[in-house]
Motif scaffolding. Structure first.
Motif, PDB file in Angstrom:
ATOM      1  N   LEU A 145      31.061  39.304  41.465  1.00  8.54           N
ATOM      2  CA  LEU A 145      31.929  38.391  40.736  1.00  8.54           C
ATOM      3  C   LEU A 145      33.091  37.994  41.621  1.00  8.54           C
ATOM      4  O   LEU A 145      33.725  38.854  42.238  1.00  8.54           O
ATOM      5  CB  LEU A 145      32.488  39.059  39.481  1.00  8.54           C
ATOM      6  CG  LEU A 145      31.541  39.350  38.355  1.00  8.54           C
ATOM      7  CD1 LEU A 145      32.268  40.105  37.259  1.00  8.54           C
ATOM      8  CD2 LEU A 145      30.982  38.061  37.805  1.00  8.54           C
ATOM      9  N   GLN A 146      33.373  36.713  41.671  1.00  4.68           N
ATOM     10  CA  GLN A 146      34.562  36.253  42.388  1.00  4.68           C
ATOM     11  C   GLN A 146      35.740  36.383  41.436  1.00  4.68           C
ATOM     12  O   GLN A 146      35.719  35.872  40.317  1.00  4.68           O
ATOM     13  CB  GLN A 146      34.394  34.803  42.833  1.00  4.68           C
ATOM     14  CG  GLN A 146      35.547  34.322  43.674  1.00  4.68           C
ATOM     15  CD  GLN A 146      35.286  32.928  44.220  1.00  4.68           C
ATOM     16  OE1 GLN A 146      34.152  32.471  44.261  1.00  4.68           O
ATOM     17  NE2 GLN A 146      36.329  32.275  44.646  1.00  4.68           N
ATOM     18  N   LEU A 147      36.765  37.083  41.866  1.00  9.62           N
ATOM     19  CA  LEU A 147      37.906  37.373  41.010  1.00  9.62           C
ATOM     20  C   LEU A 147      39.014  36.351  41.194  1.00  9.62           C
ATOM     21  O   LEU A 147      39.067  35.619  42.188  1.00  9.62           O
ATOM     22  CB  LEU A 147      38.441  38.777  41.312  1.00  9.62           C
ATOM     23  CG  LEU A 147      37.450  39.920  41.140  1.00  9.62           C
ATOM     24  CD1 LEU A 147      38.085  41.234  41.562  1.00  9.62           C
ATOM     25  CD2 LEU A 147      36.975  40.002  39.707  1.00  9.62           C
ATOM     26  N   ALA A 148      39.915  36.335  40.202  1.00 10.14           N
ATOM     27  CA  ALA A 148      41.093  35.470  40.295  1.00 10.14           C
ATOM     28  C   ALA A 148      41.927  35.915  41.502  1.00 10.14           C
ATOM     29  O   ALA A 148      41.988  37.096  41.835  1.00 10.14           O
ATOM     30  CB  ALA A 148      41.913  35.570  39.015  1.00 10.14           C
ATOM     31  N   GLY A 149      42.543  34.976  42.147  1.00 14.27           N
ATOM     32  CA  GLY A 149      43.326  35.277  43.340  1.00 14.27           C
ATOM     33  C   GLY A 149      42.593  34.933  44.616  1.00 14.27           C
ATOM     34  O   GLY A 149      43.181  34.990  45.700  1.00 14.27           O
ATOM     35  N   SER A 150      41.324  34.592  44.521  1.00  5.45           N
ATOM     36  CA  SER A 150      40.569  34.173  45.702  1.00  5.45           C
ATOM     37  C   SER A 150      40.999  32.763  46.082  1.00  5.45           C
ATOM     38  O   SER A 150      41.171  31.901  45.221  1.00  5.45           O
ATOM     39  CB  SER A 150      39.063  34.176  45.406  1.00  5.45           C
ATOM     40  OG  SER A 150      38.625  35.468  45.087  1.00  5.45           O
ATOM     41  N   ASP A 151      41.207  32.557  47.354  1.00  5.38           N
ATOM     42  CA  ASP A 151      41.559  31.224  47.837  1.00  5.38           C
ATOM     43  C   ASP A 151      41.071  31.080  49.271  1.00  5.38           C
ATOM     44  O   ASP A 151      40.238  31.854  49.732  1.00  5.38           O
ATOM     45  CB  ASP A 151      43.067  30.968  47.717  1.00  5.38           C
ATOM     46  CG  ASP A 151      43.912  31.992  48.477  1.00  5.38           C
ATOM     47  OD1 ASP A 151      43.360  32.707  49.334  1.00  5.38           O
ATOM     48  OD2 ASP A 151      45.123  32.065  48.222  1.00  5.38           O
ATOM     49  N   HIS A 152      41.615  30.106  50.003  1.00  5.07           N
ATOM     50  CA  HIS A 152      41.153  29.858  51.371  1.00  5.07           C
ATOM     51  C   HIS A 152      41.511  30.986  52.337  1.00  5.07           C
ATOM     52  O   HIS A 152      40.947  31.098  53.404  1.00  5.07           O
ATOM     53  CB  HIS A 152      41.709  28.519  51.874  1.00  5.07           C
ATOM     54  CG  HIS A 152      43.191  28.541  52.103  1.00  5.07           C
ATOM     55  ND1 HIS A 152      44.093  28.476  51.059  1.00  5.07           N
ATOM     56  CD2 HIS A 152      43.908  28.657  53.236  1.00  5.07           C
ATOM     57  CE1 HIS A 152      45.324  28.532  51.559  1.00  5.07           C
ATOM     58  NE2 HIS A 152      45.236  28.635  52.873  1.00  5.07           N
ATOM     59  N   THR A 153      42.455  31.857  51.934  1.00  3.80           N
ATOM     60  CA  THR A 153      42.838  32.956  52.826  1.00  3.80           C
ATOM     61  C   THR A 153      41.950  34.183  52.664  1.00  3.80           C
ATOM     62  O   THR A 153      41.940  35.042  53.531  1.00  3.80           O
ATOM     63  CB  THR A 153      44.297  33.376  52.573  1.00  3.80           C
ATOM     64  OG1 THR A 153      44.426  33.809  51.211  1.00  3.80           O
ATOM     65  CG2 THR A 153      45.249  32.216  52.843  1.00  3.80           C
ATOM     66  N   ARG A 170      39.520  41.697  30.448  1.00  2.33           N
ATOM     67  CA  ARG A 170      40.840  41.807  31.079  1.00  2.33           C
ATOM     68  C   ARG A 170      40.734  42.337  32.509  1.00  2.33           C
ATOM     69  O   ARG A 170      41.390  41.828  33.421  1.00  2.33           O
ATOM     70  CB  ARG A 170      41.731  42.729  30.248  1.00  2.33           C
ATOM     71  CG  ARG A 170      43.151  42.864  30.761  1.00  2.33           C
ATOM     72  CD  ARG A 170      43.971  43.800  29.881  1.00  2.33           C
ATOM     73  NE  ARG A 170      43.314  45.038  29.520  1.00  2.33           N
ATOM     74  CZ  ARG A 170      43.226  46.109  30.313  1.00  2.33           C
ATOM     75  NH1 ARG A 170      43.737  46.083  31.522  1.00  2.33           N
ATOM     76  NH2 ARG A 170      42.607  47.193  29.906  1.00  2.33           N
ATOM     77  N   ILE A 171      39.868  43.317  32.737  1.00  2.00           N
ATOM     78  CA  ILE A 171      39.731  43.913  34.062  1.00  2.00           C
ATOM     79  C   ILE A 171      39.127  42.919  35.052  1.00  2.00           C
ATOM     80  O   ILE A 171      39.601  42.784  36.177  1.00  2.00           O
ATOM     81  CB  ILE A 171      38.868  45.194  33.987  1.00  2.00           C
ATOM     82  CG1 ILE A 171      39.657  46.290  33.279  1.00  2.00           C
ATOM     83  CG2 ILE A 171      38.425  45.647  35.359  1.00  2.00           C
ATOM     84  CD1 ILE A 171      38.833  47.486  32.897  1.00  2.00           C
ATOM     85  N   VAL A 172      38.086  42.222  34.620  1.00  2.00           N
ATOM     86  CA  VAL A 172      37.431  41.278  35.513  1.00  2.00           C
ATOM     87  C   VAL A 172      38.312  40.055  35.743  1.00  2.00           C
ATOM     88  O   VAL A 172      38.321  39.482  36.830  1.00  2.00           O
ATOM     89  CB  VAL A 172      36.045  40.883  34.946  1.00  2.00           C
ATOM     90  CG1 VAL A 172      35.422  39.762  35.731  1.00  2.00           C
ATOM     91  CG2 VAL A 172      35.129  42.091  34.939  1.00  2.00           C
ATOM     92  N   GLY A 173      39.044  39.646  34.719  1.00  2.00           N
ATOM     93  CA  GLY A 173      39.971  38.529  34.874  1.00  2.00           C
ATOM     94  C   GLY A 173      39.300  37.173  34.985  1.00  2.00           C
ATOM     95  O   GLY A 173      39.832  36.269  35.634  1.00  2.00           O
ATOM     96  N   ARG A 174      38.163  37.027  34.374  1.00  2.00           N
ATOM     97  CA  ARG A 174      37.438  35.745  34.403  1.00  2.00           C
ATOM     98  C   ARG A 174      37.450  35.141  33.008  1.00  2.00           C
ATOM     99  O   ARG A 174      36.973  35.759  32.049  1.00  2.00           O
ATOM    100  CB  ARG A 174      35.985  35.960  34.856  1.00  2.00           C
ATOM    101  CG  ARG A 174      35.783  36.489  36.247  1.00  2.00           C
ATOM    102  CD  ARG A 174      35.718  35.384  37.278  1.00  2.00           C
ATOM    103  NE  ARG A 174      34.730  34.393  36.986  1.00  2.00           N
ATOM    104  CZ  ARG A 174      33.570  34.264  37.623  1.00  2.00           C
ATOM    105  NH1 ARG A 174      33.264  35.084  38.600  1.00  2.00           N
ATOM    106  NH2 ARG A 174      32.727  33.318  37.293  1.00  2.00           N
ATOM    107  N   ASP A 175      37.992  33.933  32.893  1.00  2.00           N
ATOM    108  CA  ASP A 175      38.049  33.261  31.594  1.00  2.00           C
ATOM    109  C   ASP A 175      36.674  32.784  31.140  1.00  2.00           C
ATOM    110  O   ASP A 175      36.461  32.532  29.957  1.00  2.00           O
ATOM    111  CB  ASP A 175      39.013  32.069  31.647  1.00  2.00           C
ATOM    112  CG  ASP A 175      40.455  32.524  31.791  1.00  2.00           C
ATOM    113  OD1 ASP A 175      40.764  33.647  31.358  1.00  2.00           O
ATOM    114  OD2 ASP A 175      41.267  31.747  32.338  1.00  2.00           O
TER     115      ASP A 175
END
Length: 189
Positions: A87-95, A163-168
């Motif tokens: 799962l790609q989590l929140a906070g992932s970006d180009h960095t 809540r833990i995974v943080g995916r809407d």
């Protein structure tokens, strides 16, 4: 399976079903002389002529290869794994990319539910169902389990997993299976 595969399956099944029913009804009607002016035998003189031509073996070979390819594509489309591994989590970006082990998260949620009174066993997994991310929790409960308690625990666990995974976009599916017999504790003599 995706929506496209399901739609094609239903259309093909409907067309084949109608064709088979029509052929069966026609065959019965022919057998019991319910079709007026029906011949006693069917003769296709063009078929005997076609099988003697030079192109017939090539045409039947090409048709066979085409049917094999269609069959393989059909099998591949139906036996694709729906499981989600990462799962790609929140906070992932180009960095950087933040990921989580989807199966471990769902299994931990299922393990937490086994601590609920009346829950005999559980399992969990993440799947992609018709383009949506779904956490599936399968519970086996005792016949005497309090459904209100099990429901409250399942809702709380689903909320915590969300809540833990943080995916809407995470959806939940909890399936209850009732055990046939009450689990009897082992006796010690």
């Amino acid at each position: 399976m995706g929506r496209g595969v399901i739609a094609v399956d239903r259309v093909v099944a409907f067309v084949l079903g109608v064709g088979l029913v029509a052929a069966g009804a026609g065959g019965l009607g022919w057998r019991f002389d319910l079709i007026p002016d029906a011949p006693e035998r069917l003769r296709f003189s063009w078929l005997a002529d076609a099988t003697r031509t030079a192109w017939w073996p090539w045409a039947t070979g090409a048709a066979g290869v085409l049917l094999v390819l269609i069959g393989l594509i059909w099998l591949i489309r139906h036996f694709r794994s729906r499981g989600v591994r990462r799962l790609q989590l929140a906070g992932s970006d180009h960095t950087g990319l933040l990921t989580a082990d989807a199966k471990a998260a769902a299994t931990a949620a299922g393990d937490r539910l086994t601590q609920t009174a009346g829950v005999r066993s559980s399992s969990g997994r993440m799947v992609s169902d018709r383009g949506q991310l779904v956490a599936e929790l399968n519970l086996t409960i005792e016949p005497t389990a309090d459904l209100g308690t099990v429901q409250a625990a399942a809702e709380q666990t689903s909320h915590d997993l969300h809540r833990i995974v943080g995916r809407d976009d995470l959806h939940h599916r909890v399936q209850l299976h009732v055990a046939r017999h009450e689990k009897t504790p082992a006796r010690v003599r």
